[in-house]
Design an enzyme around this catalytic site. Structure first.
Site, mmCIF file in Angstrom:
data_model
loop_
_atom_site.group_PDB
_atom_site.id
_atom_site.type_symbol
_atom_site.label_atom_id
_atom_site.label_comp_id
_atom_site.label_asym_id
_atom_site.label_seq_id
_atom_site.Cartn_x
_atom_site.Cartn_y
_atom_site.Cartn_z
ATOM 1 N N TYR A 1 0.829 -1.210 0.000
ATOM 2 C CA TYR A 1 0.000 0.000 0.000
ATOM 3 C C TYR A 1 0.856 1.248 0.000
ATOM 4 C CZ TYR A 1 1.132 0.659 4.929
ATOM 5 O OH TYR A 1 1.800 0.859 6.113
ATOM 6 N N PHE B 1 2.152 9.509 3.812
ATOM 7 C CA PHE B 1 2.515 9.319 5.220
ATOM 8 C C PHE B 1 3.098 7.936 5.485
ATOM 9 C CE2 PHE B 1 -2.067 8.299 5.047
ATOM 10 C CZ PHE B 1 -2.075 7.019 5.573
ATOM 11 N N ASP B 2 2.900 6.993 4.570
ATOM 12 C CA ASP B 2 3.453 5.661 4.807
ATOM 13 C C ASP B 2 3.391 4.865 3.504
ATOM 14 O OD1 ASP B 2 4.614 3.564 6.130
ATOM 15 O OD2 ASP B 2 2.777 2.866 7.095
ATOM 16 N N ILE C 1 -7.311 -0.632 11.377
ATOM 17 C CA ILE C 1 -8.354 0.362 11.597
ATOM 18 C C ILE C 1 -9.657 -0.098 10.940
ATOM 19 C CG2 ILE C 1 -6.797 2.309 11.905
ATOM 20 C CD1 ILE C 1 -7.196 3.017 8.981
ATOM 21 N N TYR D 1 -7.897 7.047 12.235
ATOM 22 C CA TYR D 1 -7.169 7.295 13.485
ATOM 23 C C TYR D 1 -7.792 8.404 14.319
ATOM 24 C CZ TYR D 1 -3.652 4.102 11.726
ATOM 25 O OH TYR D 1 -3.000 2.985 11.263
ATOM 26 N N PHE E 1 -5.741 4.914 0.917
ATOM 27 C CA PHE E 1 -4.832 3.789 0.760
ATOM 28 C C PHE E 1 -4.993 3.217 -0.644
ATOM 29 C CE2 PHE E 1 -5.326 3.987 5.347
ATOM 30 C CZ PHE E 1 -4.044 3.751 5.796
#
Length: 539
Positions: A252, A262-263, A282, A308, A324
């Site tokens: 992802y 962010f990731d 999540i 989150y 995502f």
């Protein structure tokens, strides 16, 4: 005798000029012709705030302010007849005084003004705009009309997060944010009666101040939002879709709505592996990963209450919508067993593989997404094992059962019957489903279970004496080994295929050497059918 106005500075941009009826805020210095100062707004630390053309000013100033732009500076000479006349102001301005004013216009507005919005950047794609009750995250610079900065979210390095249209903001901002797209940039100009009014905010913003906000919208959602799934690629064949309780491996990229990364699992060069529908991820991802195929690519948009939340996490700010872009590499269920698909079976298929048989076969090993892991073809030699002896993973032992020479099959092995959570470093990822395309080339029948050696004929009644060549009543490993070798060479006996001769013989000898002294006596020596069931494998 006449009003004189000298325009000492005029800004390049003047979108609006003072008209009678406008409300203005300005600084000034008041002096007599000889330079003696009689008044100054600067000394008081606040602008002079007043309506123009409504008799609230001396007549000369009422006229002198008309046509001024914000940030314009004028030098004004006002004769007595347009100032305080023959009476003056006791103790301050003598009778028949000419007055000089150095004026700087700071602000102007009209009671009929509305919020002004000017968009100077709008993304090409705008799937959604801000509506009443939406929650938004935005950055802003807040200035007065003259450009003075009074606040900035950029300086705090944190967005301003709020609901729109429900009274959490000043009315003008509530209006100005409506209709914005994520990524849009706009200037919102707000008159004071839709901002902080006559009193200001008691801190940085004075009373009756027009406010200008330069806003960029980063994020928006509504508390009623669910996740949004956008399919980007779905394989033509999809034999199975993920369900709650399955274990997924996927790659992802995680971004915010404004595109900020962010990731990424790709940057770690490792898939994210997790159960779905069990609360391990999540809530929005738990839902978004249901119903996917191996090889599928999809975009999952998750509102913060399914992500989150208000607190955020790590690089993810509070109340952030998450995007995502996922690629499903494989999935399985802990209840899965080995899957066998026969691709070709010879017409003469009477001898089937069983536990203990010695097999030679070729294979191509890959992951579910088609990534090739290994191939005996590239090595130019077969893979050889004794079936059921633990020389391969449990799933392969199962997948090679009941196979005949010449048969080709595909064996799919879930990780709990393969290499498990750890995988093989540098070769097989952890928790990976394995796919083997197999062709069986040779089968040597094994011995009955529990036997390492069998006789092809009758067993000599004087077996111990035959093995004890020097007739000392004791058999050493060398004597034992020579005897077994002779029986195999003559065809009188058969060893279990696929194992080293020395290893089998030593195992057999050790089992007979019951006291472990390196010698076997006649009392210790027993055949297999003489053994109790719980003993080790023997002759």
């Amino acid at each position: 005798s006449e009003l004189r106005v000298e325009r000492r500075f005029v800004p390049e941009s003047c979108p609006r000029a003072v008209r009678p009826g406008d409300f203005v805020r300005y600084h000034y210095l008041g002096a007599f012709p000889d330079g003696t100062r009689f008044d100054s707004s600067y000394d008081r630390g606040s602008t002079f705030n007043v309506f123009v053309g409504k008799g609230q000013l001396i007549a000369g100033m009422d006229k002198a302010l008309v046509g001024m732009c914000v940030n314009e500076r004028r030098f004004v000479k006002i004769p007595p007849k347009l100032a305080y006349g023959s009476e003056g102001v006791s103790g301050v301005i003598p009778p028949n005084a000419v007055l000089h004013f150095d004026v700087l216009l700071i602000d102007l507005w009209n009671s009929e003004d509305e919020v002004q919005v000017r968009t100077y950047f709008k993304p090409e794609k705008c799937p959604r705009t801000v509506q009443v009750s939406d929650f938004v995250r935005y950055h802003y610079n807040g200035t007065f009309l003259d450009g003075t900065l009074f606040d900035s979210s950029h300086n705090r390095m944190r967005t301003y997060d709020t609901y729109v249209g429900i009274g959490w903001l000043i009315p003008g901002m509530d209006q100005g944010l409506l209709g914005m797209c994520v990524g849009e940039k706009r200037i919102i100009t707000i008159p004071p009666f839709l901002a902080y009014g006559e009193e200001g905010d008691g801190k940085e913003i004075p009373g009756q101040a027009s406010l200008v906000f330069d806003v960029v919208l980063l994020d928006l959602h509504n508390p009623k939002d669910g996740i949004v799934i956008e399919n980007q690629h779905v394989p033509e064949t999809c034999e199975r879709r993920s369900q709650a309780g399955d274990f997924l491996r996927y790659h992802y990229n995680g971004t915010l709505l404004d595109g900020t990364l962010f990731d990424s699992s790709y940057s770690r060069n490792r898939t994210y592996d997790t159960y779905i529908g069990r609360g391990y991820v999540i809530a929005g991802m738990d839902e978004g990963l249901l119903g996917v195929c191996t090889g599928e690519k999809r975009r999952i948009i998750i509102p913060p209450h399914l992500g989150y939340g208000e607190e955020g996490r790590g690089k993810i700010p509070g109340s952030a919508v998450l995007i995502f872009d996922i690629h499903v590499v494989d999935f399985h269920n802990p209840s899965d067993s080995v899957s066998v698909t026969v691709n070709y079976k010879p017409s003469n298929c009477t001898i089937l593989s069983k536990k203990g048989d010695y097999l030679k076969y070729h294979y191509n090993a890959s992951l579910l997404d088609g990534t090739l892991l290994d191939s005996t073809h590239s090595l130019g030699k077969t893979y050889n094992i004794v079936l059921g002896s633990g020389q391969v993973v449990v799933g392969m032992d199962m997948g090679l059962q009941d196979m005949c020479v010449g048969e080709r099959r595909t064996v799919v092995i879930p990780p709990h019957l393969g290499y498990g959570e750890d995988g093989v470093e540098g070769e097989v990822p952890g928790s990976a489903v394995l796919v083997f395309d197999i062709e069986l080339l040779e089968l040597v029948s094994g011995l009955p279970e529990g036997y390492m050696f069998v006789w092809n004929g009758e067993v000599s009644p004087n077996l111990f004496e035959e093995i004890d060549q020097n007739h000392d009543g004791e058999v050493l490993l060398e004597e034992f080994s020579e005897y077994i070798q002779a029986q195999v060479d003559s065809g009188k006996g058969k060893l279990a295929p696929g194992f080293a001769f020395e290893k089998i013989v030593k195992n057999m000898f050790t089992n007979q050497d019951r006291d472990g002294n390196g010698k076997v006596t006649a009392e210790e020596f027993k055949l297999k059918d003489q053994e109790a069931k719980e003993e080790h494998d023997e002759l």
